[in-house]
Design a protein around this motif. Structure first.
Motif, short mmCIF file in Angstrom:
data_model
loop_
_atom_site.label_atom_id
_atom_site.label_comp_id
_atom_site.label_asym_id
_atom_site.label_seq_id
_atom_site.Cartn_x
_atom_site.Cartn_y
_atom_site.Cartn_z
N GLU A 93 -4.27 -1.86 -2.46
CA GLU A 93 -5.24 -0.94 -1.89
C GLU A 93 -5.45 -1.26 -0.40
O GLU A 93 -5.28 -2.41 0.04
N VAL A 125 0.84 -1.20 0.00
CA VAL A 125 0.00 0.00 0.00
C VAL A 125 0.87 1.24 0.00
O VAL A 125 0.61 2.22 -0.73
N SER A 126 1.93 1.21 0.80
CA SER A 126 2.82 2.38 0.88
C SER A 126 3.51 2.65 -0.44
O SER A 126 3.86 3.80 -0.75
N LYS A 127 3.70 1.60 -1.24
CA LYS A 127 4.34 1.75 -2.54
C LYS A 127 3.32 1.92 -3.66
O LYS A 127 3.70 2.00 -4.84
N GLY A 128 2.04 1.99 -3.27
CA GLY A 128 1.00 2.17 -4.27
C GLY A 128 0.75 0.92 -5.09
O GLY A 128 0.14 1.01 -6.17
N GLN A 129 1.17 -0.25 -4.61
CA GLN A 129 0.98 -1.49 -5.36
C GLN A 129 -0.27 -2.26 -4.92
O GLN A 129 -0.60 -3.29 -5.50
#
Length: 610
Positions: A294, A288-292
């Motif tokens: 949700e 989530v922190s890497k936008g990979q």
């Protein structure tokens, strides 16, 4: 005595054994198959709903970043919250008002049908089946098998199947959302389940030994109480208590020895699964922190992961218990498929009301199942209606066997037995057997009232008929003993008639047969029926028989007796030796021939045989 094994060796507890057991279990569901098939579909629906609720939370949390840019809750978020509540209510409603009724109505029906089927089968099976089995133990075994079948049903409906369905749907859902997280979470479960099953296999022998000792202790408990008089007479109360205590102590030590290593094992496996669960969450947060990924996906895994972990334990636990109980499926199917030696054939008939009552044995032979040699052989005999036939001969010559063939306790092995020209195998079995009123040497007594025992063959008997039966069986005076029969005919006589003497039991048998004759029986079979009576009572019974023959000229009597004084008035006496007839005639003629009957009569006169 036949012994039973309630367990399956660990090496045989394979998936193929489980599949075969499930096929057998499905067959035992009988007419409840459709109900339980529908129950399975409802379980799938409920598990979809159970996962749909946390999925709405996923959707809601996926929307949270957008809420920061809005002053009010969006319709989408409100819709997710409403959907979450509605789905939860729907899952509870389906569980309580559809799933539960399907289950308990089906189980209640099965708990009714399984014992009834087993009871009917045991009653239909012949004496050769019961000869090697204790009736009380057979009943206990059937009860235990039914209890274990019910336990299997419960574990399937509320444990194994729901857990497996939930895990499968959840695995598909998580992998479809984020396959990497799905693999991290579910892959460790595969070796965990395998190790779990292997460990249960390690502990199973100990559990089985515990079950064996439990059965032994229970058996000893009831056996010592049942024979309490003997225990007290020999002052062995302490010995019996020590023996019982020893068995229970062995059970306790074994149980403790299993539980400690089992708890360590469960702890380490649980921690490994917890680590897998935590690693999945940590990895998900990183994604989530890497936008990979949700946020909603992580929320879904958190919401369902704990349920999945518990479900895995339940699935393995239920699987192992079901595996141990599947022997009951095999036992019940084996019992219900036992061959009935006296079959109710197709195209049976019931002769018209004008029954003459002529019985003919035409060159019959009979041998008991699994016995070597024939008990009856080359046997031919005609029994004319309204006559009295006596059967005599040495012990073991086949006399009692002949009466069992006569009333179709057994069917002939070869040849034919006919009634008015009809092969009795093609007559309605129940109709034919009701033609016989049988009094055995050892009369079987039910643990109920004296009246119910006497009227067993004719429950519709009137009070006047019962009073008549008491008179002809010489029980009227017996009932005047208020100490033994405080409630008269309503007195309960105890298990196997423990409150009755041997002579009183035979009188009950005679009264029972008399009422059966009043209500349609055409043949009276007396197998040493007066052996426990005193001479005076025996003479009264003989006088009753003579009176009964005059009142009912179509009544046929077949009597077996060792006391020749009881059969001298018979129309015909047949002497049986080694399963065949060696002499026939009346008493006067046979005593003059110098044959076996004459020799037996002389020995009895000298008091050398009873």
């Amino acid at each position: 005595m036949t012994t039973y094994n309630d367990t399956v060796p660990v090496e045989q507890q394979t998936l193929s054994y489980f599949r075969e057991g499930m096929r057998g279990y499905w067959a035992l569901l009988g007419d409840q198959k459709r109900r339980f098939g529908l129950l399975f579909l409802v379980i799938v629906l409920v598990k979809f709903l159970d996962l749909a609720a946390p999925y709405t939370l996923k959707l809601l949390f996926d929307e949270l970043p957008n809420l920061q840019m809005k002053e009010v809750l969006s319709k989408y978020v409100i819709l997710c919250l409403v959907a979450f509540i509605i789905i939860q209510i729907a899952a509870d409603a389906v569980t309580r008002f559809v799933r539960a009724p399907l289950y308990f109505e089906g189980l209640i029906a099965l708990e009714r049908d399984w014992p009834v089927q087993a009871h009917s089968k045991l009653l239909a099976l012949q004496e050769d089946y019961h000869a090697t089995r204790n009736s009380g133990k057979s009943g206990a075994i059937v009860a235990k098998a039914c209890d274990k079948l019910a336990a299997i049903t419960d574990r399937l409906a509320w444990g194994l199947i729901p857990s497996a369905v939930y895990m499968l749907i959840n695995a598909v859902a998580i992998i479809s959302m984020e396959w990497r997280l799905g693999l991290i979470f579910f892959l460790p479960m595969v070796p965990a389940i395998l190790v779990n099953l292997r460990a249960y296999g390690k502990f199973t022998p100990g559990w089985e030994q515990w079950d064996t000792w439990k059965e032994q202790s229970n058996a000893h408990f009831y056996e010592s109480l049942r024979n309490g008089t003997t225990v007290r007479l020999f002052a062995h109360e302490k010995r019996e208590s020590v023996k019982f205590n020893g068995l229970r102590n062995k059970m306790s030590k074994l149980d403790v020895g299993i539980q400690y290593p089992l708890q360590w094992y469960l702890f380490f496996i649980g921690e490994i699964m917890l680590a897998s669960y935590a690693l999945t969450i940590v990895t998900g947060i990183y994604f989530v922190s890497k936008g990979q990924s949700e946020v909603g996906t992580i929320v879904f895994i958190i919401a369902t992961g704990g349920v999945t972990r518990v479900g895995m334990w339940e699935m393995v636990n239920n699987y192992t218990h079901i595996m141990r109980d599947l022997v009951s499926v095999t036992r019940m199917r084996t019992l219900l498929s036992e061959h009935e030696s006296v079959q109710q054939l197709d195209n049976i008939i019931i002769p018209d009301a004008n029954l003459r009552g002529e019985l003919i044995f035409n060159n019959i032979a009979f041998n008991y199942p699994n016995a070597q040699g024939a008990t009856l052989r080359d046997f031919s005999l005609q029994i004319k209606p309204g006559t009295m036939l006596a059967l005599v001969g040495p012990s073991g010559s086949g006399k009692s066997t002949l009466t069992k063939v006569l009333n179709r306790t057994y069917d002939v092995s070869s040849g034919t037995l006919s009634l008015d020209g009809h092969d009795v195998r093609y007559l309605d079995r129940s109709w034919y057997r009701r033609l016989f009123a049988v009094v055995l040497q050892d009369v079987q007594i039910f643990d109920t009232t004296l009246r119910e025992n006497i009227t067993y063959g004719a429950p519709q008997a009137t009070d006047e008929e019962v009073a008549d039966a008491l008179k002809v069986s010489c029980l009227t005076e017996t009932l005047k003993d208020n100490r033994s029969f405080p409630n008269g005919l309503k007195t309960t006589v105890g298990e196997q008639g423990v409150k009755l003497s041997g002579g009183q039991k035979q009188r009950v048998g005679i009264a029972r047969a008399y009422l059966a004759i009043l209500h349609g029986a055409r043949f009276l079979v007396l197998d040493e029926a007066t052996s426990s009576l005193d001479s005076a009572t025996e003479r009264e019974v003989q006088a009753m028989l003579e009176t009964l023959r005059k009142k009912r000229p179509n009544l046929t009597i077949i009597a077996i007796a060792h006391r020749f004084s009881t059969i001298q008035s018979a129309d015909s006496i047949c002497v049986i030796e080694d399963g065949t007839i060696v002499e026939c005639g009346d008493h006067a003629a046979l005593t003059k021939t110098g044959g076996l009957y004459s020799r037996l009569a002389k020995l009895q006169e000298l008091g050398e045989i009873a």
